[in-house]
Each structure stands twice: as C-alpha cells, then as structure tokens.
Write a protein that holds these residues in place. Structure first.
Motif, PDB file in Angstrom:
ATOM      1  N   ASP A  35      43.860  56.159  45.422  1.00 40.20           N
ATOM      2  CA  ASP A  35      44.266  56.838  44.855  1.00 40.20           C
ATOM      3  C   ASP A  35      45.331  56.868  46.751  1.00 40.20           C
ATOM      4  N   LEU A  36      44.337  56.265  47.473  1.00 37.24           N
ATOM      5  CA  LEU A  36      45.156  56.689  48.934  1.00 37.24           C
ATOM      6  C   LEU A  36      46.013  55.426  49.256  1.00 37.24           C
ATOM      7  N   GLY A  37      46.810  54.442  48.456  1.00 42.35           N
ATOM      8  CA  GLY A  37      47.557  53.528  48.859  1.00 42.35           C
ATOM      9  C   GLY A  37      46.566  52.374  49.399  1.00 42.35           C
ATOM     10  N   GLN A  38      45.572  51.854  49.134  1.00 39.76           N
ATOM     11  CA  GLN A  38      44.330  51.475  50.270  1.00 39.76           C
ATOM     12  C   GLN A  38      44.394  49.574  48.279  1.00 39.76           C
ATOM     13  N   PRO A  39      44.858  49.037  49.558  1.00 39.56           N
ATOM     14  CA  PRO A  39      43.924  47.370  48.244  1.00 39.56           C
ATOM     15  C   PRO A  39      42.512  47.432  48.288  1.00 39.56           C
ATOM     16  N   VAL A  40      42.351  46.911  46.698  1.00 39.93           N
ATOM     17  CA  VAL A  40      41.324  46.988  45.809  1.00 39.93           C
ATOM     18  C   VAL A  40      41.110  46.327  45.364  1.00 39.93           C
ATOM     19  N   THR A  41      40.277  44.981  45.540  1.00 40.35           N
ATOM     20  CA  THR A  41      39.288  44.109  45.011  1.00 40.35           C
ATOM     21  C   THR A  41      38.545  44.136  44.231  1.00 40.35           C
ATOM     22  N   VAL A  42      37.638  43.525  42.549  1.00 37.48           N
ATOM     23  CA  VAL A  42      36.791  43.171  41.975  1.00 37.48           C
ATOM     24  C   VAL A  42      36.136  42.626  42.218  1.00 37.48           C
ATOM     25  N   PRO A  43      34.386  43.525  43.318  1.00 39.82           N
ATOM     26  CA  PRO A  43      33.807  42.660  42.971  1.00 39.82           C
ATOM     27  C   PRO A  43      32.958  42.152  42.787  1.00 39.82           C
ATOM     28  N   GLY A  44      31.602  40.681  42.694  1.00 43.18           N
ATOM     29  CA  GLY A  44      31.266  40.205  41.684  1.00 43.18           C
ATOM     30  C   GLY A  44      30.048  41.243  42.156  1.00 43.18           C
ATOM     31  N   VAL A  45      29.154  40.724  41.995  1.00 36.70           N
ATOM     32  CA  VAL A  45      27.363  41.095  41.972  1.00 36.70           C
ATOM     33  C   VAL A  45      26.788  40.840  42.521  1.00 36.70           C
ATOM     34  N   ASP A  46      25.676  41.258  43.404  1.00 37.99           N
ATOM     35  CA  ASP A  46      24.661  40.241  43.679  1.00 37.99           C
ATOM     36  C   ASP A  46      24.006  40.250  42.742  1.00 37.99           C
ATOM     37  N   GLU A  47      22.480  39.077  42.498  1.00 35.37           N
ATOM     38  CA  GLU A  47      21.437  38.813  41.669  1.00 35.37           C
ATOM     39  C   GLU A  47      20.807  39.824  42.112  1.00 35.37           C
ATOM     40  N   VAL A  48      20.409  40.460  40.360  1.00 38.78           N
ATOM     41  CA  VAL A  48      19.100  41.373  40.199  1.00 38.78           C
ATOM     42  C   VAL A  48      17.878  40.924  39.845  1.00 38.78           C
ATOM     43  N   ARG A  49      16.962  41.598  39.951  1.00 36.54           N
ATOM     44  CA  ARG A  49      15.540  41.345  39.209  1.00 36.54           C
ATOM     45  C   ARG A  49      15.530  41.698  37.528  1.00 36.54           C
ATOM     46  N   ASN A  50      14.741  40.637  37.443  1.00 34.74           N
ATOM     47  CA  ASN A  50      14.375  41.193  35.947  1.00 34.74           C
ATOM     48  C   ASN A  50      12.706  40.924  35.596  1.00 34.74           C
ATOM     49  N   ASP A  51      12.249  39.773  35.621  1.00 32.47           N
ATOM     50  CA  ASP A  51      10.706  39.660  35.822  1.00 32.47           C
ATOM     51  C   ASP A  51      10.029  40.968  36.687  1.00 32.47           C
ATOM     52  N   PHE A  52       9.245  41.664  35.526  1.00 29.09           N
ATOM     53  CA  PHE A  52       8.310  42.377  36.510  1.00 29.09           C
ATOM     54  C   PHE A  52       7.553  42.517  35.369  1.00 29.09           C
ATOM     55  N   ASP A  53       5.858  42.844  36.176  1.00 37.89           N
ATOM     56  CA  ASP A  53       4.717  43.129  35.534  1.00 37.89           C
ATOM     57  C   ASP A  53       4.553  44.328  34.812  1.00 37.89           C
ATOM     58  N   ASN A  54       5.076  45.509  35.452  1.00 37.69           N
ATOM     59  CA  ASN A  54       4.436  46.741  34.651  1.00 37.69           C
ATOM     60  C   ASN A  54       5.129  48.119  34.912  1.00 37.69           C
ATOM     61  N   ALA A  55       6.049  48.742  34.123  1.00 39.86           N
ATOM     62  CA  ALA A  55       6.545  49.777  34.492  1.00 39.86           C
ATOM     63  C   ALA A  55       6.661  50.747  35.818  1.00 39.86           C
ATOM     64  N   GLU A  56       5.853  50.346  36.182  1.00 37.14           N
ATOM     65  CA  GLU A  56       5.384  50.970  37.589  1.00 37.14           C
ATOM     66  C   GLU A  56       6.147  50.501  38.844  1.00 37.14           C
ATOM     67  N   GLU A  57       6.180  48.867  38.600  1.00 37.16           N
ATOM     68  CA  GLU A  57       7.111  48.274  39.138  1.00 37.16           C
ATOM     69  C   GLU A  57       8.645  48.457  38.789  1.00 37.16           C
ATOM     70  N   LEU A  58       8.944  48.685  37.207  1.00 36.06           N
ATOM     71  CA  LEU A  58      10.373  49.098  38.174  1.00 36.06           C
ATOM     72  C   LEU A  58      10.845  50.293  38.508  1.00 36.06           C
ATOM     73  N   ILE A  59      10.044  51.746  37.865  1.00 33.67           N
ATOM     74  CA  ILE A  59      10.660  52.779  38.794  1.00 33.67           C
ATOM     75  C   ILE A  59      10.155  52.530  39.962  1.00 33.67           C
ATOM     76  N   ALA A  60       9.312  51.901  40.284  1.00 32.61           N
ATOM     77  CA  ALA A  60       9.647  52.191  41.876  1.00 32.61           C
ATOM     78  C   ALA A  60      10.489  51.031  42.657  1.00 32.61           C
ATOM     79  N   LEU A  61      10.946  50.240  41.455  1.00 33.30           N
ATOM     80  CA  LEU A  61      12.466  49.492  42.303  1.00 33.30           C
ATOM     81  C   LEU A  61      13.348  50.868  42.110  1.00 33.30           C
ATOM     82  N   ALA A  62      13.407  50.791  41.252  1.00 34.55           N
ATOM     83  CA  ALA A  62      14.443  52.228  41.333  1.00 34.55           C
ATOM     84  C   ALA A  62      13.779  53.295  41.992  1.00 34.55           C
TER      85      ALA A  62
END
Length: 183
Positions: A69-96
């Motif tokens: 909307d402001l006429g600024q250049p936009v590039t669509v970036p890649g994303v950083d690595e995400v975590r997939n391995d968890f031991d329990n639900a508490e670990e996931l919610i704490a990460l969130a």
C-alpha cells in the motif's frame, strides 16, 4: 510555526520486512505443533494450533499488504528452521508461549522504530499487533497452566479447549487488510 523535520523511514520498513519472515516462521512452527497433537489423536489441540498457524500467516500478509500500500518493495522470504521433536505437551505449549513473547518483543521494536522515525502511519499500523500480542500471550499462558494442572491427562486439556472455545475465530473489523484475503 516550525515544521517538524521528516526523518528517513528505512529502519521501520526494513524491520517490518524482517517481521514478515518471523511471522511466516511462527506459522510453520505452529504447523509443527499442530501435527504433533494431530499424530496423538488430540483433535481440539491440533485444530487450535492449525488456526494459530493461519493467524500467523495472515499477520505476515497484513504486513505485506501494508508495504505494498505504501509502494515499498516486498520480497517473500523463506523461513527459519522449526522444531519438530517434543517429549510432551507442556514442552510444546511452553515453546508457543515463548514464541508469542518473542513476537511481542519484535512488535515493540517495530513500534519504537516507527516512533523514532516519526512514521505516524507505521505507528498506527503496529498498534493492532500490540493488542494482538497481549491476547496471544494471555491465551498461551492460560493453556500452559491448564496443561500443567492436567498432570499429563491431555483429554482434560482437550475438554478445556472445547469448553472454553480457546482460539475461536472472530472477525476483528479493526484488523489490517490481508494481502490476498485472510484464510
């Protein structure tokens, strides 16, 4: 009457472009969390985090739309690595929860940059995200407390998510426009 000197706005816009990447990365992290719950036959928790992923994607696309909307250049970036391995639900919610706190700090940085540059449109744009982060941190804090009190019984957590309609979709008429439309 003196006219205020216009400051360059490159810092805020650059930070906003970086935040697009952060939001897309957060979306992917929430997909990983949702899949973990889905693989354990916990449909309410999975659905909550799939919605969270879409919300983060929409946040990124709000920022993209604002830059366009402001006429600024936009590039669509890649994303950083995400975590997939968890031991329990508490670990996931704490990460969130930590992810939401990190995003809140990033949004604070955007606000500070817009204010320092005298970018009033940028500051107004960021206000919505500040309010959103307060809500997100509160929601994840509550969910983490519920998971901790459940003593590992995730069916109790599922019942809580269903009963309290955690993460229920609502339309915010004050939300910024989403490039391509909200999903």
């Amino acid at each position: 009457m003196a006219v205020p000197k216009k400051l360059p706005r490159k810092g805020f816009h650059n930070l906003l472009r970086e935040q697009v990447r952060n939001e897309f990365t957060a979306a992917q992290q929430y997909v990983a969390v949702a899949v973990w719950f889905d693989n354990r036959d916990l449909p309410r928790l999975a659905a909550h985090f799939y919605r969270q992923a879409l919300e983060e994607r929409n946040h990124a696309m709000m920022m993209v739309q604002y830059l366009m909307d402001l006429g600024q250049p936009v590039t669509v970036p890649g994303v950083d690595e995400v975590r997939n391995d968890f031991d329990n639900a508490e670990e996931l919610i704490a990460l969130a929860l930590q992810q939401e706190r990190d995003v809140a700090d990033e949004i604070d940085g955007l606000m500070a940059a817009a204010r320092a540059e005298g970018d009033f449109k940028g500051e107004e744009f960021v206000h919505w995200f500040l309010r959103e982060q307060v809500e997100e941190i509160a929601q994840m804090s509550t969910l983490l407390n519920v998971v901790r009190r459940s003593s590992g019984n995730l069916f109790d957590v599922e019942a809580f998510v269903a009963r309290e309609r955690v993460g229920a979709q609502t339309v915010d008429p004050g939300a910024p426009r989403v490039a391509g439309g909200a999903l």
